[in-house]
Design a protein around this motif. Structure first.
Motif, PDB file in Angstrom:
ATOM      1  N   LEU A   1      -8.281  13.503  -5.702  1.00 27.82           N
ATOM      2  CA  LEU A   1      -8.602  13.186  -4.313  1.00 27.82           C
ATOM      3  C   LEU A   1     -10.091  12.917  -4.111  1.00 27.82           C
ATOM      4  CD1 LEU A   1      -6.329  15.735  -2.415  1.00 27.82           C
ATOM      5  CD2 LEU A   1      -5.911  13.301  -2.839  1.00 27.82           C
ATOM      6  N   GLN A   2     -10.924  13.405  -4.993  1.00 31.08           N
ATOM      7  CA  GLN A   2     -12.366  13.191  -4.897  1.00 31.08           C
ATOM      8  C   GLN A   2     -12.874  12.120  -5.857  1.00 31.08           C
ATOM      9  OE1 GLN A   2     -13.769  17.138  -5.767  1.00 31.08           O
ATOM     10  NE2 GLN A   2     -13.507  17.875  -3.660  1.00 31.08           N
TER      11      GLN A   2
ATOM     12  N   GLY B   1      -4.042   2.924  -2.654  1.00 32.24           N
ATOM     13  CA  GLY B   1      -2.890   3.687  -2.197  1.00 32.24           C
ATOM     14  C   GLY B   1      -3.266   5.084  -1.754  1.00 32.24           C
ATOM     15  N   ARG B   2      -4.274   5.662  -2.419  1.00 36.01           N
ATOM     16  CA  ARG B   2      -4.729   6.996  -2.045  1.00 36.01           C
ATOM     17  C   ARG B   2      -5.300   7.018  -0.630  1.00 36.01           C
ATOM     18  NH1 ARG B   2      -9.844   9.515  -5.000  1.00 36.01           N
ATOM     19  NH2 ARG B   2     -10.762   7.963  -3.616  1.00 36.01           N
ATOM     20  N   GLU B   3      -5.932   5.911  -0.190  1.00 32.26           N
ATOM     21  CA  GLU B   3      -6.473   5.842   1.163  1.00 32.26           C
ATOM     22  C   GLU B   3      -5.398   6.125   2.201  1.00 32.26           C
ATOM     23  OE1 GLU B   3      -8.363   2.118   1.772  1.00 32.26           O
ATOM     24  OE2 GLU B   3      -9.786   2.343   0.125  1.00 32.26           O
ATOM     25  N   LEU B   4      -4.192   5.621   1.966  1.00 29.74           N
ATOM     26  CA  LEU B   4      -3.077   5.891   2.874  1.00 29.74           C
ATOM     27  C   LEU B   4      -2.563   7.306   2.683  1.00 29.74           C
ATOM     28  CD1 LEU B   4      -0.993   4.874   4.952  1.00 29.74           C
ATOM     29  CD2 LEU B   4       0.367   4.007   3.027  1.00 29.74           C
TER      30      LEU B   4
ATOM     31  N   GLN C   1       0.829  -1.204   0.000  1.00 30.62           N
ATOM     32  CA  GLN C   1       0.000   0.000   0.000  1.00 30.62           C
ATOM     33  C   GLN C   1       0.866   1.258   0.000  1.00 30.62           C
ATOM     34  OE1 GLN C   1      -2.627   0.596   3.376  1.00 30.62           O
ATOM     35  NE2 GLN C   1      -4.125   1.678   2.098  1.00 30.62           N
ATOM     36  N   SER C   2       1.997   1.235   0.693  1.00 27.88           N
ATOM     37  CA  SER C   2       2.877   2.398   0.706  1.00 27.88           C
ATOM     38  C   SER C   2       3.459   2.661  -0.682  1.00 27.88           C
ATOM     39  CB  SER C   2       3.997   2.202   1.728  1.00 27.88           C
ATOM     40  OG  SER C   2       4.843   1.127   1.371  1.00 27.88           O
ATOM     41  N   LEU C   3       3.782   1.602  -1.409  1.00 24.54           N
ATOM     42  CA  LEU C   3       4.281   1.785  -2.776  1.00 24.54           C
ATOM     43  C   LEU C   3       3.204   2.372  -3.682  1.00 24.54           C
ATOM     44  CD1 LEU C   3       6.404  -1.473  -3.344  1.00 24.54           C
ATOM     45  CD2 LEU C   3       7.214   0.831  -2.824  1.00 24.54           C
ATOM     46  N   LEU C   4       1.978   1.890  -3.524  1.00 19.74           N
ATOM     47  CA  LEU C   4       0.884   2.433  -4.331  1.00 19.74           C
ATOM     48  C   LEU C   4       0.563   3.869  -3.937  1.00 19.74           C
ATOM     49  CD1 LEU C   4      -1.387  -0.737  -4.381  1.00 19.74           C
ATOM     50  CD2 LEU C   4      -0.256   0.315  -6.363  1.00 19.74           C
TER      51      LEU C   4
ATOM     52  N   LYS D   1       2.758   5.998  -3.044  1.00 15.85           N
ATOM     53  CA  LYS D   1       3.794   6.787  -3.723  1.00 15.85           C
ATOM     54  C   LYS D   1       3.409   7.047  -5.178  1.00 15.85           C
ATOM     55  CE  LYS D   1       8.780   6.940  -4.515  1.00 15.85           C
ATOM     56  NZ  LYS D   1      10.073   6.236  -4.301  1.00 15.85           N
ATOM     57  N   GLN D   2       2.843   6.039  -5.840  1.00 15.66           N
ATOM     58  CA  GLN D   2       2.390   6.233  -7.219  1.00 15.66           C
ATOM     59  C   GLN D   2       1.217   7.199  -7.286  1.00 15.66           C
ATOM     60  OE1 GLN D   2       4.125   5.096  -9.810  1.00 15.66           O
ATOM     61  NE2 GLN D   2       5.536   4.277  -8.255  1.00 15.66           N
ATOM     62  N   SER D   3       0.330   7.131  -6.302  1.00 13.92           N
ATOM     63  CA  SER D   3      -0.789   8.082  -6.249  1.00 13.92           C
ATOM     64  C   SER D   3      -0.277   9.508  -6.071  1.00 13.92           C
ATOM     65  CB  SER D   3      -1.740   7.711  -5.108  1.00 13.92           C
ATOM     66  OG  SER D   3      -2.348   6.458  -5.333  1.00 13.92           O
ATOM     67  N   TRP D   4       0.759   9.648  -5.264  1.00 16.00           N
ATOM     68  CA  TRP D   4       1.352  10.966  -5.054  1.00 16.00           C
ATOM     69  C   TRP D   4       1.968  11.513  -6.344  1.00 16.00           C
ATOM     70  CZ3 TRP D   4       1.315  15.060  -2.173  1.00 16.00           C
ATOM     71  CH2 TRP D   4       2.378  15.964  -2.200  1.00 16.00           C
ATOM     72  N   ARG D   5       2.627  10.647  -7.085  1.00 18.22           N
ATOM     73  CA  ARG D   5       3.202  11.065  -8.372  1.00 18.22           C
ATOM     74  C   ARG D   5       2.103  11.504  -9.336  1.00 18.22           C
ATOM     75  NH1 ARG D   5       7.292   6.680 -10.655  1.00 18.22           N
ATOM     76  NH2 ARG D   5       7.387   8.305 -12.271  1.00 18.22           N
ATOM     77  N   LEU D   6       0.992  10.772  -9.326  1.00 12.75           N
ATOM     78  CA  LEU D   6      -0.132  11.146 -10.188  1.00 12.75           C
ATOM     79  C   LEU D   6      -0.711  12.485  -9.762  1.00 12.75           C
ATOM     80  CD1 LEU D   6      -1.640   9.744 -12.587  1.00 12.75           C
ATOM     81  CD2 LEU D   6      -3.341   9.016 -10.900  1.00 12.75           C
ATOM     82  N   LEU D   7      -0.833  12.697  -8.446  1.00 14.81           N
ATOM     83  CA  LEU D   7      -1.430  13.920  -7.922  1.00 14.81           C
ATOM     84  C   LEU D   7      -0.567  15.139  -8.212  1.00 14.81           C
ATOM     85  CD1 LEU D   7      -3.659  15.234  -6.134  1.00 14.81           C
ATOM     86  CD2 LEU D   7      -2.213  14.719  -4.159  1.00 14.81           C
TER      87      LEU D   7
END
Length: 294
Positions: free
Chosen positions: A44-45, A62-65, A11-14, A16-22
């Motif tokens: 985020l929504q 991943g976004r949940e974390l 989940q932490s790796l995912l 990180k990918q969500s953060w890159r997308l954001l």
């Protein structure tokens, strides 16, 4: 490799990918996902949508974390909603805990700023009192408004020092009691996840104030009376009586004591009980209960 929990690691790796997308809204991946899953909102929504791919579902997991620890850093604040977006330095939601009215639901951060981009503290203070009916009741009880006319601080520490320096008599006592009651409610929320009616804050403060008044006026008569009488006798007018009782469990090596305080009309003032490890005789335990009542 030393991984203790593969689920958390994945989940932490995912996240990180969500953060890159954001943080890369101009990337091709972001544009594709936006057109398919959140064309009229932001990442985020975004929801799962229909026929969501496994990659998209993984990113949302991943976004949940991610959302548990991210917040806006305020610059101009033009995209940040006061009550809906995370932007405060709070350890939980990063959002105000005040429940806004419909009129203030979509309030933006720049509405609390000066044209120069600095915080308008007068507007912030006035707004916080205005938006929350509970806060207005606190203000009415404390009668703080005349004292706050010259207050220009930026936090509770400054406000507390201001009240100590400028508050007098009953106003200062009310302020301290409400602060203590608010702190109690805060601890219940943070450590026990208990949310009570906020009216309890004022009720507790008023009750504590009344108890303090009673204790300051009554006279203490301490003594231990051994009697075969089974009925309760009231104390003299203006005093209150403390009754104690002890239960000793020698086989468990512990004992319990309880105290009850009532006034001359028989009304309950306080009651408390404690459990102790060890062994004491009943009379010594009664003396301990009397000591605890102070």
């Amino acid at each position: 490799m030393g991984f203790r929990d593969f689920v958390c690691f994945n989940q932490s790796l995912l996240a990180k990918q969500s953060w890159r997308l954001l943080t890369n809204p101009n990337s091709l991946a972001f544009q594709i996902y936006k057109q398919k899953y959140f064309p009229s909102s932001n990442f985020l929504q975004a929801k799962w949508g229909n026929n969501a791919s496994s990659v998209w579902r993984s990113l949302l997991w991943g976004r949940e974390l991610l959302v548990k620890g991210i917040r806006w850093r305020i610059g101009s604040g033009t995209r940040v909603k006061v009550f809906q977006d995370p932007w405060l330095l709070r350890s939980h939601s990063f959002k105000p805990i005040t429940i806004p009215s419909q009129d203030h639901l979509h309030l933006m951060v720049p509405d609390l700023m000066q044209e120069s981009g600095k915080w308008d503290w007068t507007k912030v203070n006035n707004f916080l009192w205005e938006v929350d009916s509970f806060a207005r009741k606190v203000r009415k009880m404390l009668e703080l408004w005349p004292h706050l006319i010259g207050f220009h601080g930026r936090g509770f520490k400054d406000l507390f020092q201001w009240m100590v320096d400028n508050g007098r008599g009953e106003d200062l006592a009310n302020f301290v009691l409400v602060c203590w009651s608010l702190w109690t409610e805060r601890n219940l929320l943070v450590f026990q996840n208990k949310v009570k009616d906020r009216e309890d804050v004022l009720t507790r403060a008023r009750r504590t104030k009344e108890h303090c008044r009673i204790f300051s006026e009554i006279r203490f008569h301490v003594g231990i009376q051994t009697s075969t009488q089974s009925f309760w006798q009231p104390p003299i007018t203006g005093a209150f009586k403390v009754n104690v009782d002890t239960a000793v469990a020698e086989s468990l090596n512990n004992f319990g004591v309880g105290i009850v305080g009532r006034d001359n009309n028989g009304y309950l003032i306080f009651a408390e009980g404690w459990n102790f490890q060890g062994s004491l005789c009943v009379r010594t335990a009664d003396l301990l209960a009397i000591e605890e009542s102070y």
